[in-house]
Design a protein around this motif. Sequence first.
Motif, PDB file in Angstrom:
ATOM      1  N   UNK A 131      62.258  64.949-131.314  1.00  0.00           N
ATOM      2  CA  UNK A 131      61.908  66.367-131.314  1.00  0.00           C
ATOM      3  C   UNK A 131      63.067  67.152-130.721  1.00  0.00           C
ATOM      4  N   UNK A 132      63.143  68.401-131.089  1.00  0.00           N
ATOM      5  CA  UNK A 132      64.133  69.294-130.522  1.00  0.00           C
ATOM      6  C   UNK A 132      63.391  70.423-129.828  1.00  0.00           C
ATOM      7  N   UNK A 133      63.604  70.557-128.515  1.00  0.00           N
ATOM      8  CA  UNK A 133      63.009  71.631-127.740  1.00  0.00           C
ATOM      9  C   UNK A 133      64.020  72.767-127.711  1.00  0.00           C
ATOM     10  N   UNK A 134      63.614  73.949-128.225  1.00  0.00           N
ATOM     11  CA  UNK A 134      64.528  75.089-128.306  1.00  0.00           C
ATOM     12  C   UNK A 134      64.009  76.235-127.453  1.00  0.00           C
ATOM     13  N   UNK A 135      64.929  76.919-126.769  1.00  0.00           N
ATOM     14  CA  UNK A 135      64.603  78.082-125.956  1.00  0.00           C
ATOM     15  C   UNK A 135      65.574  79.195-126.339  1.00  0.00           C
ATOM     16  N   UNK A 136      65.027  80.353-126.661  1.00  0.00           N
ATOM     17  CA  UNK A 136      65.856  81.503-127.024  1.00  0.00           C
ATOM     18  C   UNK A 136      66.584  82.031-125.784  1.00  0.00           C
ATOM     19  N   UNK A 137      67.787  82.580-125.945  1.00  0.00           N
ATOM     20  CA  UNK A 137      68.533  83.106-124.795  1.00  0.00           C
ATOM     21  C   UNK A 137      67.768  84.182-124.019  1.00  0.00           C
ATOM     22  N   UNK A 138      67.019  85.023-124.687  1.00  0.00           N
ATOM     23  CA  UNK A 138      66.242  86.057-123.985  1.00  0.00           C
ATOM     24  C   UNK A 138      65.185  85.420-123.087  1.00  0.00           C
ATOM     25  N   UNK A 139      64.591  84.338-123.544  1.00  0.00           N
ATOM     26  CA  UNK A 139      63.601  83.636-122.720  1.00  0.00           C
ATOM     27  C   UNK A 139      64.264  82.947-121.534  1.00  0.00           C
ATOM     28  N   UNK A 140      65.500  82.472-121.707  1.00  0.00           N
ATOM     29  CA  UNK A 140      66.226  81.873-120.587  1.00  0.00           C
ATOM     30  C   UNK A 140      66.497  82.906-119.494  1.00  0.00           C
ATOM     31  N   UNK A 141      66.776  84.139-119.893  1.00  0.00           N
ATOM     32  CA  UNK A 141      66.998  85.204-118.911  1.00  0.00           C
ATOM     33  C   UNK A 141      65.724  85.457-118.120  1.00  0.00           C
ATOM     34  N   UNK A 142      64.577  85.503-118.803  1.00  0.00           N
ATOM     35  CA  UNK A 142      63.301  85.723-118.130  1.00  0.00           C
ATOM     36  C   UNK A 142      63.007  84.577-117.162  1.00  0.00           C
ATOM     37  N   UNK A 143      63.252  83.358-117.593  1.00  0.00           N
ATOM     38  CA  UNK A 143      63.010  82.189-116.750  1.00  0.00           C
ATOM     39  C   UNK A 143      63.937  82.208-115.529  1.00  0.00           C
ATOM     40  N   UNK A 144      65.204  82.554-115.734  1.00  0.00           N
ATOM     41  CA  UNK A 144      66.155  82.601-114.614  1.00  0.00           C
ATOM     42  C   UNK A 144      65.766  83.676-113.605  1.00  0.00           C
ATOM     43  N   UNK A 145      65.324  84.822-114.092  1.00  0.00           N
ATOM     44  CA  UNK A 145      64.875  85.870-113.167  1.00  0.00           C
ATOM     45  C   UNK A 145      63.701  85.385-112.331  1.00  0.00           C
ATOM     46  N   UNK A 146      62.810  84.666-112.971  1.00  0.00           N
ATOM     47  CA  UNK A 146      61.629  84.175-112.266  1.00  0.00           C
ATOM     48  C   UNK A 146      62.007  83.109-111.240  1.00  0.00           C
ATOM     49  N   UNK A 147      62.850  82.171-111.649  1.00  0.00           N
ATOM     50  CA  UNK A 147      63.177  81.055-110.760  1.00  0.00           C
ATOM     51  C   UNK A 147      64.162  81.403-109.657  1.00  0.00           C
ATOM     52  N   UNK A 148      65.093  82.313-109.931  1.00  0.00           N
ATOM     53  CA  UNK A 148      66.117  82.643-108.946  1.00  0.00           C
ATOM     54  C   UNK A 148      65.937  84.031-108.352  1.00  0.00           C
ATOM     55  N   UNK A 149      65.528  84.987-109.165  1.00  0.00           N
ATOM     56  CA  UNK A 149      65.414  86.366-108.705  1.00  0.00           C
ATOM     57  C   UNK A 149      64.323  86.579-107.683  1.00  0.00           C
ATOM     58  N   UNK A 150      63.157  85.991-107.906  1.00  0.00           N
ATOM     59  CA  UNK A 150      62.037  86.190-106.978  1.00  0.00           C
ATOM     60  C   UNK A 150      62.351  85.590-105.603  1.00  0.00           C
ATOM     61  N   UNK A 151      62.844  84.355-105.511  1.00  0.00           N
ATOM     62  CA  UNK A 151      63.211  83.842-104.176  1.00  0.00           C
ATOM     63  C   UNK A 151      64.345  84.633-103.518  1.00  0.00           C
ATOM     64  N   UNK A 152      65.319  85.077-104.306  1.00  0.00           N
ATOM     65  CA  UNK A 152      66.411  85.864-103.734  1.00  0.00           C
ATOM     66  C   UNK A 152      65.885  87.191-103.193  1.00  0.00           C
ATOM     67  N   UNK A 153      65.010  87.846-103.958  1.00  0.00           N
ATOM     68  CA  UNK A 153      64.421  89.096-103.481  1.00  0.00           C
ATOM     69  C   UNK A 153      63.603  88.861-102.214  1.00  0.00           C
ATOM     70  N   UNK A 154      62.862  87.766-102.163  1.00  0.00           N
ATOM     71  CA  UNK A 154      62.098  87.434-100.963  1.00  0.00           C
ATOM     72  C   UNK A 154      62.993  87.228 -99.761  1.00  0.00           C
ATOM     73  N   UNK A 155      64.116  86.562 -99.963  1.00  0.00           N
ATOM     74  CA  UNK A 155      65.043  86.325 -98.863  1.00  0.00           C
ATOM     75  C   UNK A 155      65.628  87.642 -98.359  1.00  0.00           C
ATOM     76  N   UNK A 156      66.011  88.525 -99.277  1.00  0.00           N
ATOM     77  CA  UNK A 156      66.575  89.804 -98.866  1.00  0.00           C
ATOM     78  C   UNK A 156      65.544  90.681 -98.158  1.00  0.00           C
TER      79      UNK A 156
END
Length: 160
Positions: free
Chosen positions: A67-92
């Motif tokens: 199988x090939x698991x595909x993720x669109x670049x726009x969805x990667x941006x949303x995922x990155x914001x969720x995984x990195x942005x929320x903890x970074x905002x919490x730290x700040x």
Amino acid sequence: MSAAFGRRLRVVTVDAESALLAVAPSCEGCAGCSGRCHGIVAGIGGGSVLRLARSRLPSGIAVGDALLLRVAPADLVVIARRLYGVPLAGMLVGALGAIAFAPAIGGTRDALVALGAMAGLAAGIAGAALIGARASPQFTLIAQPSPDQECTPCATQTGF
């Protein structure tokens, strides 16, 4: 259509409710990366497994299917914001809150800011986990990919 990012998966087990998929390593020894794939992160993802509900899988899959698991670049941006942005905002926010309350509490400002930042980071990680648990996964699984849809063999080449 914009380029998507993907990973190869192989079906390990299939039962009535779900299937277990093994993630193929990103490097296949093509030597196209001049050895960069063989660094410390080359093994990340290889050997990982993913359990998915049968409703998320293509129909008629069997053990051993590719199988090939595909993720669109726009969805990667949303995922990155969720995984990195929320903890970074919490730290700040934690650090800024400690700066604001440091005079009222009394004590060493630097230590309070460090504690506030760590507490905010922990809260941000917990918040990101909660948001991630509620969000539906944004990916597509393609059974038996055709040659024009396959991942590139080298981890340093991202588009396909």
